[in-house]
Design an enzyme around this catalytic site. Sequence first.
Site, short mmCIF file in Angstrom:
data_model
loop_
_atom_site.label_atom_id
_atom_site.label_comp_id
_atom_site.label_asym_id
_atom_site.label_seq_id
_atom_site.Cartn_x
_atom_site.Cartn_y
_atom_site.Cartn_z
N HIS A 268 -7.48 -3.14 4.87
CA HIS A 268 -6.93 -2.00 4.77
C HIS A 268 -7.69 -1.07 3.61
O HIS A 268 -8.36 0.16 3.94
CB HIS A 268 -5.27 -2.13 4.25
CG HIS A 268 -4.97 -0.71 3.82
ND1 HIS A 268 -5.13 -0.15 2.43
CD2 HIS A 268 -4.06 0.16 4.49
CE1 HIS A 268 -4.41 1.07 2.33
NE2 HIS A 268 -3.87 1.13 3.50
N ASN A 269 -7.85 -1.71 2.46
CA ASN A 269 -8.59 -0.92 1.66
C ASN A 269 -9.98 -0.58 1.93
O ASN A 269 -10.71 0.38 1.60
CB ASN A 269 -8.60 -1.61 0.21
CG ASN A 269 -7.16 -1.31 -0.51
OD1 ASN A 269 -6.36 -1.62 0.21
ND2 ASN A 269 -7.26 -1.47 -1.87
N GLU B 199 -9.82 2.11 4.20
CA GLU B 199 -9.54 3.19 3.22
C GLU B 199 -10.92 3.77 2.40
O GLU B 199 -11.15 5.12 2.65
CB GLU B 199 -8.67 2.68 2.14
CG GLU B 199 -8.25 3.85 1.05
CD GLU B 199 -7.49 3.14 0.03
OE1 GLU B 199 -6.24 2.56 0.23
OE2 GLU B 199 -7.87 2.92 -1.40
N LYS C 92 -4.58 -6.61 3.50
CA LYS C 92 -4.56 -5.54 2.50
C LYS C 92 -6.03 -5.15 2.27
O LYS C 92 -6.21 -4.09 1.86
CB LYS C 92 -3.87 -5.74 1.14
CG LYS C 92 -3.86 -4.84 0.17
CD LYS C 92 -3.20 -3.46 0.77
CE LYS C 92 -3.03 -2.34 -0.39
NZ LYS C 92 -4.15 -1.54 -1.26
N SER D 208 0.90 -1.19 -0.13
CA SER D 208 0.07 0.08 -0.08
C SER D 208 0.76 1.31 0.01
O SER D 208 2.12 1.32 0.50
CB SER D 208 -0.92 0.06 1.44
OG SER D 208 -1.74 1.18 1.33
C1 6PG Z 1 -3.01 1.45 -1.63
C2 6PG Z 1 -4.40 1.81 -2.54
C3 6PG Z 1 -4.27 0.94 -3.74
C4 6PG Z 1 -5.17 1.65 -4.89
C5 6PG Z 1 -6.60 1.20 -4.61
C6 6PG Z 1 -7.79 2.20 -5.18
O1 6PG Z 1 -3.20 1.07 -0.58
O2 6PG Z 1 -2.21 2.04 -2.09
O3 6PG Z 1 -5.60 1.17 -1.91
O4 6PG Z 1 -4.49 -0.40 -3.52
O5 6PG Z 1 -5.17 2.91 -4.86
O6 6PG Z 1 -6.49 -0.06 -5.15
O7 6PG Z 1 -8.55 1.33 -5.00
P1 6PG Z 1 -10.00 1.75 -5.73
O8 6PG Z 1 -9.76 2.00 -7.17
O9 6PG Z 1 -11.18 0.72 -5.43
O10 6PG Z 1 -10.60 3.03 -5.07
#
Ligand code: 6PG
Length: 469
Positions: free
Chosen positions: A187-188, A191, A184, A130
Amino acid sequence: MTQSQIGLIGLGTMGAMLALNIAEKGFPIAVWNRTVSVTHGFKAEAGALADMVTPCETLADLVAAIKPPRAIILMVPAGQPVDDMIAALRPLMAADDLIIDAGNALFHDTDRRAAEAAEKGPHFLGIGVSGGEEGARHGPAIMGGGLRADWDRVAPILNAIAAKYKGEPCAAYMGPAGAGHFVKAVHNGIEYADMQMIAEVYGVMRDGLGMSAAEISDVFKAWNQGPLQSYLIEISGEVAAATDTHSGKPMLDMILDRAGQKGTGRWTVIEAQHLAAAIPAIEAAVMARNLSSRLEERLAGEAVFGAAPQAGAKLTLAQLEQALIAGKILCYAQGFALISAASKAFDWPMPLPEIARVWREGCIIRSTMLNDMATALTDDPARNLMLAPFFADHLKASHGALRQVIAAGALSGLPLPALASGLAWFDMMRTGRSTANMIQAQRDFFGAHGFERVDGIADKHGPWAGHGI
Ligand code: 6PG
């Protein structure tokens, strides 16, 4: 020629940045890309790091360029391309070599690939990386899954390239097989919820308080000095301050309100449902992205019901800040509870305090609060974060403001799905006597499903037996 210590396949933005990071940390690296010119172009543009890079035109050259036992990182799109690449590498690599999938893989795929690797070789690690482009180049957060010995083998490289929090690498082994990719995904999911809550508060400022993008930027910048300090608040302040070069208007005002998504948030929500874990703030954030893309339906809705009244929410910025603090704690508490549920269900002892520590730097959700979360989870990894004294005190001080904000949003028609779902979860989590007795009575009435009684008497059915038929 020095043999490379590691290989990397896929020189897209993330792959190229990761390869430069590896080279910069002193590890000679062999690289391969499907388009040969990209491979050579990468070396040509590597500047002072070019000597550390061996461009390879074929996969056989790539394998030959790496010192055995080899490790090759895949930075290709998730899904079939990963399987295709493993199938192409398998006949070229030795049984004790290692393939590392560093993309955003669905952890079930990583589980399957780990099982296939155990049967057919070479070894396989799935690592969540990430931090976007900047993180890949200068220090991402890394969450590893697979065999511990395989992680240990490449840990010196991964620790060297990872972000550092006060000198400690933000890279750690999360558990077997898909554990790294699972962490991960969570995490997302967090996010998504963190971003959505910030967007909701932005909406209250823009539509409820009638503030300009520049004023909103100042607020985010001020909040970034306090308990909300985080990368996402910092960039929210920056994007709100930017001016569109085409129109001269605030950039934010020129961006269509239709959010993209690659699916990791959705995976998290689906998995939470399988595990019967409650992550409503994350679910609401995914729902909000889904609904954001239905622009025409929203416009039709607005035509019939009218937009929410503009400006008039009776709220202070201090209440908004407190609401966001409460919302943030609640969404992280839900995310960690999901990891805890998965740890038990999959029999993966995922290290919750370590996860919080890894997320303190490099990743998209990095924030000051994660350090406090690491401390709270170290004290008691089994306790829900909202019950840890530090966060319980924060919540006691801030949930009143969260209620005020949600109430004002509801009264003026401003949608606050993630904040409201976070609060509903909080209220359920602090209700000793819920209303599920009514659900149980209904189930027993129409389906004789039975219930437990509060007094322990063994009678499992109500006096309505037979009425539901
Ligand atoms: C990270 C982000 C990365 C990416 C996402 C965006 O941790 O660096 O999460 O993995 O920017 O996949 O996800 P979306 O396109 O679903 O918003």
